[in-house]
Write a protein that holds these residues in place. Structure first.
Motif, mmCIF file in Angstrom:
data_model
loop_
_atom_site.group_PDB
_atom_site.id
_atom_site.type_symbol
_atom_site.label_atom_id
_atom_site.label_comp_id
_atom_site.label_asym_id
_atom_site.label_seq_id
_atom_site.Cartn_x
_atom_site.Cartn_y
_atom_site.Cartn_z
ATOM 1 N N GLU A 216 -22.045 133.177 81.812
ATOM 2 C CA GLU A 216 -22.504 133.327 80.431
ATOM 3 C C GLU A 216 -21.886 134.541 79.741
ATOM 4 N N HIS A 217 -21.416 135.503 80.527
ATOM 5 C CA HIS A 217 -20.799 136.692 79.957
ATOM 6 C C HIS A 217 -19.268 136.595 79.909
ATOM 7 N N LEU A 218 -18.698 135.637 80.594
ATOM 8 C CA LEU A 218 -17.247 135.593 80.757
ATOM 9 C C LEU A 218 -16.577 134.711 79.714
ATOM 10 N N VAL A 219 -15.312 135.016 79.452
ATOM 11 C CA VAL A 219 -14.476 134.230 78.540
ATOM 12 C C VAL A 219 -13.324 133.664 79.368
ATOM 13 N N PRO A 220 -13.136 132.335 79.356
ATOM 14 C CA PRO A 220 -12.102 131.716 80.215
ATOM 15 C C PRO A 220 -10.701 131.884 79.643
ATOM 16 N N LEU A 221 -10.109 133.044 79.868
ATOM 17 C CA LEU A 221 -8.748 133.309 79.426
ATOM 18 C C LEU A 221 -7.848 133.472 80.644
ATOM 19 N N PRO A 222 -6.570 133.130 80.532
ATOM 20 C CA PRO A 222 -5.663 133.280 81.681
ATOM 21 C C PRO A 222 -5.476 134.743 82.044
ATOM 22 N N ARG A 223 -5.473 135.024 83.355
ATOM 23 C CA ARG A 223 -5.304 136.395 83.840
ATOM 24 C C ARG A 223 -4.034 136.481 84.674
ATOM 25 N N GLY A 224 -3.409 137.631 84.617
ATOM 26 C CA GLY A 224 -2.250 137.873 85.451
ATOM 27 C C GLY A 224 -2.666 138.319 86.842
ATOM 28 N N ILE A 225 -1.686 138.551 87.691
ATOM 29 C CA ILE A 225 -1.954 139.046 89.045
ATOM 30 C C ILE A 225 -2.282 140.527 88.970
ATOM 31 N N SER A 226 -3.324 140.953 89.671
ATOM 32 C CA SER A 226 -3.722 142.358 89.665
ATOM 33 C C SER A 226 -4.241 142.736 91.045
ATOM 34 N N ARG A 227 -4.014 143.998 91.413
ATOM 35 C CA ARG A 227 -4.539 144.491 92.688
ATOM 36 C C ARG A 227 -6.035 144.770 92.605
ATOM 37 N N HIS A 228 -6.569 144.730 91.377
ATOM 38 C CA HIS A 228 -7.997 144.975 91.158
ATOM 39 C C HIS A 228 -8.680 143.717 90.645
ATOM 40 N N VAL A 229 -10.007 143.696 90.701
ATOM 41 C CA VAL A 229 -10.775 142.607 90.106
ATOM 42 C C VAL A 229 -10.780 142.810 88.595
ATOM 43 N N VAL A 230 -10.390 141.763 87.855
ATOM 44 C CA VAL A 230 -10.333 141.820 86.399
ATOM 45 C C VAL A 230 -11.045 140.598 85.836
ATOM 46 N N ARG A 231 -11.853 140.810 84.794
ATOM 47 C CA ARG A 231 -12.529 139.712 84.115
ATOM 48 C C ARG A 231 -12.470 139.927 82.615
#
Length: 411
Positions: free
Chosen positions: A31-46
């Motif tokens: 409910e808080h998230l927006v479904p956008l494409p994410r790149g590769i990251s060494r960290h958790v990103v939302r």
């Protein structure tokens, strides 16, 4: 330790409090998230919705989070294309009181995509060249500002098409360092990392079948180094032109065009020693110059004509007393552009006798006059001026051109 939100804007903490900071980022509810494409990251990103904004949230340790936040603020002050930092949240704990990693919050860059999303459909090599050009521009701008990236890659970049231009934006500044000035060794290190990282990322795409078969990943990684070096040389070498040597400035613009770059901005500083000229490059898409010239002047031309006329317009604008970008009291570009049409373009075209220019588009006439001025100035090794160019063109060039155009019809 209590939850703390450090933000650039006083309104942001209230908006950011809506987000579930007591939950690990990888477990945030949909409910808080927006479904956008994410790149590769060494960290958790939302990506999340905070008030009326979409924000990117990245979990990382407190010291690097605060450091990256400050570096992004520095880049913003320097006018470097990078994501906009909104805040850092520290003192996070879960429902049992166990500590959670702090997060860095940045504003989502509207219309941007990570490189892997762009390769979901196989890009043509020409488009890939333009993306690499945009990345080369970004790296040059960072280095000019004294910023050593430390991890230049496609994964740490967002790409966006804006008004026909391809632009690259820095996303991850975690490994960056800001200095008053970079040494050649620091720049070379960044460039070598870019070459290795980009070749590796393209090899991954090749293995997954998402790379155009004509593209060599290693060659593309090497190409960005060549584009960077050519652009760096053109932008950083000191150029002081004697007053009136307009054709020297135009020669340099042509070299930038040959490198595949357009001049987004040009600034001329007058001094007793001559005119010092600085350029800001950008990569443009097909039809960009036509659209820009039509918007500024109302002139509807072909693309090559528009590029040539815009160069002349920009050169003329910086000589006007009321041309001061960023000054709210200065004349708007559209006002200056219409003044150029009224005081320069139309009077120049009208100096060509109507009988000689009949059937030739006014923009083409003006384009040919500028080209003739360029060649005459190169031959004379000084700027001959537009008046002399028009006189010579009317006397020696246009009659022969009209004869050659008419001869096939008379046979």
């Amino acid at each position: 330790m209590a939850l703390q939100i450090s933000a650039t804007n006083p309104e942001h903490p209230a908006l950011l409090l809506e987000l579930p900071w007591h939950v690990p980022l990888e477990d945030w509810p949909q409910e808080h998230l927006v479904p956008l494409p994410r790149g590769i990251s060494r960290h958790v990103v939302r990506y999340a919705q905070a008030g009326g904004e979409v924000v990117a949230v990245k979990e990382l340790a407190e010291r690097p989070a605060l450091r990256e936040y400050e570096l992004l603020r520095d880049l913003d002050r320097l006018g470097i294309p990078a994501v906009d930092p909104l805040g850092v949240v520290t003192g996070r704990t879960d429902s049992d009181g166990a500590p959670l990693e702090p997060v860095l919050i940045t504003r989502h860059l509207n219309g941007s995509l990570p490189y892997r999303s762009m390769f979901e459909t196989t890009l043509r090599p020409a488009t890939m060249h333009r993306l690499m050009d945009a990345l080369a521009v970004l790296l040059v701008r960072l280095h000019l500002a004294g910023f050593a990236w430390g991890d230049c890659s496609l994964s740490n970049t967002l790409f966006r098409r804006d008004a026909g231009a391809y632009a690259a934006y820095l996303v991850d500044a975690e490994t960056g360092e800001l200095h008053p000035r970079l040494s050649t060794g620091q720049r070379d290190y960044d460039l070598d990392l870019a070459r290795v990282n980009i070749s590796g990322e393209l090899l991954d795409l090749e293995a997954s079948g998402a790379l155009h078969p004509s593209v060599d990943p290693v060659e593309f990684g090497t190409e960005i180094c060549a584009r960077y070096q050519g652009l760096w040389q053109e932008l950083t070498r000191t150029s002081v032109y004697p007053a009136g040597k307009y054709h020297y400035i135009e020669r340099r613009i042509r070299r930038l065009n040959d490198l595949g770059f357009d001049v987004a901005e040009m600034q001329i500083d007058h001094s007793s020693n001559g005119d010092t000229v600085t350029f800001v490059p950008k990569v443009v898409d097909a039809g960009h110059h036509q659209r820009q010239l039509l918007r500024l002047t109302g002139l509807d031309t072909e693309e090559n004509q528009a590029r040539r006329l815009l160069t002349d317009l920009e050169s003329w604008m910086v000589t006007q007393d009321d041309h001061a970008p960023g000054d709210p009291l200065a004349a708007r570009p559209e006002v200056l552009a219409h003044r150029w049409v009224r005081e320069v373009f139309r009077p120049t075209v009208r100096r060509v006798p109507a009988g000689l220019r009949a059937g030739i588009d006014p923009a083409e006439i003006y384009h040919q006059l500028l080209e003739h001025r360029w060649y005459l100035s190169e031959r004379a090794q000084h700027d001959i001026g537009l008046d002399m160019a028009v006189e010579d063109y009317v006397k020696n060039i246009l009659p022969g051109a009209r004869t050659s155009l008419q001869s096939p019809a008379s046979e």
